[in-house]
Design a protein around this motif. Structure first.
Motif, PDB file in Angstrom:
ATOM      1  N   HIS A 109       3.346   2.299   5.543  1.00  0.00           N
ATOM      2  CA  HIS A 109       3.167   1.926   4.139  1.00  0.00           C
ATOM      3  C   HIS A 109       4.415   2.300   3.313  1.00  0.00           C
TER       4      HIS A 109
ATOM      5  N   HIS B 237       1.601  -6.678   6.544  1.00  0.00           N
ATOM      6  CA  HIS B 237       1.588  -5.416   7.291  1.00  0.00           C
ATOM      7  C   HIS B 237       2.517  -5.529   8.482  1.00  0.00           C
TER       8      HIS B 237
ATOM      9  N   ASP C 144       0.835  -1.213   0.000  1.00  0.00           N
ATOM     10  CA  ASP C 144       0.000   0.000   0.000  1.00  0.00           C
ATOM     11  C   ASP C 144       0.865   1.256   0.000  1.00  0.00           C
TER      12      ASP C 144
ATOM     13  N   GLU D 134      -5.243   2.852   1.178  1.00  0.00           N
ATOM     14  CA  GLU D 134      -5.654   1.757   2.067  1.00  0.00           C
ATOM     15  C   GLU D 134      -6.437   2.300   3.257  1.00  0.00           C
ATOM     16  N   GLU D 135      -6.045   3.501   3.726  1.00  0.00           N
ATOM     17  CA  GLU D 135      -6.673   4.082   4.913  1.00  0.00           C
ATOM     18  C   GLU D 135      -8.037   4.672   4.557  1.00  0.00           C
TER      19      GLU D 135
ATOM     20  N   CYS E 293       1.612   4.572   9.332  1.00  0.00           N
ATOM     21  CA  CYS E 293       1.151   3.175   9.344  1.00  0.00           C
ATOM     22  C   CYS E 293       2.202   2.256   8.713  1.00  0.00           C
TER      23      CYS E 293
HETATM   24 ZN   LIG Z   1      -1.634   0.236   7.363  1.00  0.00          ZN
END
Ligand SMILES: [Zn+2]
Ligand SMILES: [Zn+2]
Length: 392
Positions: free
Chosen positions: A103, A162, A76, A135-136, A101
Motif C-alpha cells: 500500500h 493493486h 490504500d 483496507e486490511e 501488501c
Molecule cells: Zn493490499
C-alpha cells in the motif's frame, strides 16, 4: 513500455516517497503520519484536500475545464501487523508493523499521478484522489462511504489498482466480472462440561465435539456446494484447555469463508450453523455460532473494465495484458466502493523474479520498478475517462 516523460523524470522522487512510507508503516485507522504525508503532497500540487474522512482518510480534488463527469481514483494507506524480515535501509522503523501488501507503493503511484495531472493533465472534469484507511480487515472503504464519501465527492465511476507478485513487471491483469472473493468470518463456542481428565464420563468434552464439527465442515464445500461454484472454508483457530489433566468447559473455533455469490454465502452460513448446533446437541453440549460478512466480492463492471484495460494496453501493449486469469479467493474492501458506483479494479505485476515474494509475507517489498508505470496508468485512466478524444 510507454511512460509519461514527466513521470519518468521524477522516478527518483517517487522511490524516495515510497521508501519513506515503507519505513513508517501504520495499522488500520492509525495512518496519521501517512495521511499527513499525502495531504501535504497534494497541497504542494495545488490540489484541494479534505482530511479526516472516516478518521484518517484523505481526498484530493482536482478540477479542470467545464466537463461534468467526475472520476474517483482510489489507493490504500494501511500496513499489516507483521514484523518485517527484510534488512534493507528502508525497512520498517515501527516494530511489529510492516507494509507487506504494497500500500506504500499504491499511495506513491497515485500521488505521482496527482502531481502529473495537476501540472500537465489534459482533461475537462473532476478527479477525486481517494486515499482510504484500513483496507486490511477493518473495511476502511466502507467506513469512508458511511462518512459520506460519495455524497461529498460524487463520482460517475471509480477505479482501483493493486500490485500482484508473480506477474511480470510491465504486465497488467483485468477482466469484467468477479476479480476477488467475498470475505466472511465465523466463530463458534462449544459449551461442554469441564472435569478431570481421568473421569471423562463425568464431563462433556468440548474438544472432542469441536473436532467433529471441524470435520463435518469439510463436507460442505466438498459435497454440498455445486463444484462449479468456487468456495473456501478454512478453520484457522481452535482454542481450548490449559493443562494436561483437565477437560475444559469450552472450545472456541473460528476461521474464514470465501466465495463469489450471495447464494453460496447463505448456504455456507446456514449449513455451518446447523451442523455446529446439531452436532453439539447430539453429544449433549451446546453451541453458539456467529457468521459475519466482512467484504462483498469485488465485481468489475464491463464498461470500466474496458476503460481500465485500454489504458493498460496503451502503455504495455496487448501482449502484456492478462485477461484469462482466475479470480483470486483473496478479498478487497474496494468491493464496497464498487457496490456504490460502477468501476473496475486492476492488478499490476510486481514481478516474477525480484518482486515475486507474495504479499503478506515478512520478506515482501513493493517493487520500485513499477512506480512510474502505475502512475502512468492512473493518468491514462483519468484522462481517457474525462477526455475520450485524447489519443497517445
Ligand atoms: Zn493490499
Ligand atoms: Zn493485503
Amino acid at each position: 513500455m510507454k511512460i509519461f516523460k514527466e513521470i519518468e523524470e521524477v522516478e527518483g522522487t517517487l522511490i524516495e516517497w515510497r521508501r519513506d512510507l515503507h519505513s513508517h508503516p501504520e495499522l488500520a485507522f492509525e495512518e496519521h503520519h501517512t495521511a499527513k504525508f499525502v495531504a501535504k503532497k497534494l497541497r504542494e500540487f495545488n490540489i484541494d484536500v479534505e482530511e479526516n474522512i472516516a478518521g484518517t482518510g484523505v481526498v484530493g480534488t482536482l478540477r479542470k475545464g467545464s466537463g461534468n463527469l467526475a472520476v474517483g481514483l482510489r489507493a490504500d494507506l494501511d500496513a499489516l501487523p507483521i514484523h518485517e524480515g527484510n534488512n534493507f535501509s528502508h525497512k520498517s522503523k515501527n516494530p511489529g508493523k510492516m507494509h507487506a501488501c504494497g500500500h506504500d507503493g499504491h499511495t506513491t503511484m497515485l500521488l505521482g499521478a496527482a502531481q502529473y495531472l495537476s501540472n500537465h493533465g489534459k482533461f475537462s472534469g473532476t478527479i477525486h484522489f481517494i486515499f482510504q484507511p484500513a483496507e486490511e480487515n477493518e473495511g476502511g472503504g466502507k467506513a469512508m462511504i458511511e462518512d459520506g464519501l460519495f455524497k461529498r465527492f460524487p463520482v460517475d465511476s471509480i477505479f482501483g489498482m493493486h500490485n500482484i507478485p508473480g506477474i511480470p513487471v510491465g504486465c497488467f491483469a483485468i477482466k469484467p466480472g468477479p476479480m476477488m472473493a467475498a470475505f466472511d468470518v465465523f466463530e463458534l463456542t462449544v459449551h461442554g462440561k469441564g472435569g478431570h481428565a481421568a473421569m471423562p464420563h463425568l464431563a462433556t468434552d468440548p474438544i472432542q465435539i469441536g473436532t467433529k464439527i471441524v470435520e463435518a465442515f469439510q463436507n460442505i464445500v466438498a459435497k454440498e456446494i455445486n463444484p462449479q461454484e468456487p468456495a473456501v472454508l478454512s478453520v484457522t483457530k481452535f482454542q481450548a484447555g490449559d493443562t494436561f489433566n483437565v477437560i475444559p468447559s469450552n472450545a472456541k473455533i473460528g476461521g474464514s469463508a470465501r466465495c463469489f455469490s450471495e447464494k453460496i454465502q447463505l448456504q455456507l452460513e446456514r449449513r455451518m450453523g446447523d451442523l455446529s448446533k446439531e452436532i453439539a446437541k447430539a453429544f449433549e453440549a451446546r453451541c453458539d455460532f456467529h457468521y459475519e460478512r466482512r467484504y462483498p466480492p469485488t465485481i468489475n463492471n464491463e464498461k470500466e473494465s474496458l476503460q481500465a484495460r485500454k489504458a493498460a494496453v496503451d502503455l504495455v501493449g496487448e501482449e502484456n495484458l492478462i485477461s484469462d486469469h482466475r479470480p483470486s479467493m483473496g478479498s478487497e474492501d474496494f468491493a464496497f466502493m464498487l457496490k456504490e458506483r460502477p468501476g473496475a479494479y486492476i492488478w499490476i505485476g510486481n514481478g516474477d523474479g525480484e518482486g515475486s515474494c507474495m504479499i503478506h509475507n515478512p520478506l515482501y517489498d513493493f517493487n520500485d520498478k513499477i512506480l512510474t508505470l502505475g502512475a502512468s496508468w492512473w493518468v491514462r485512466v483519468a484522462e481517457q475517462y474525462l477526455n475520450p478524444a485524447q489519443t497517445y
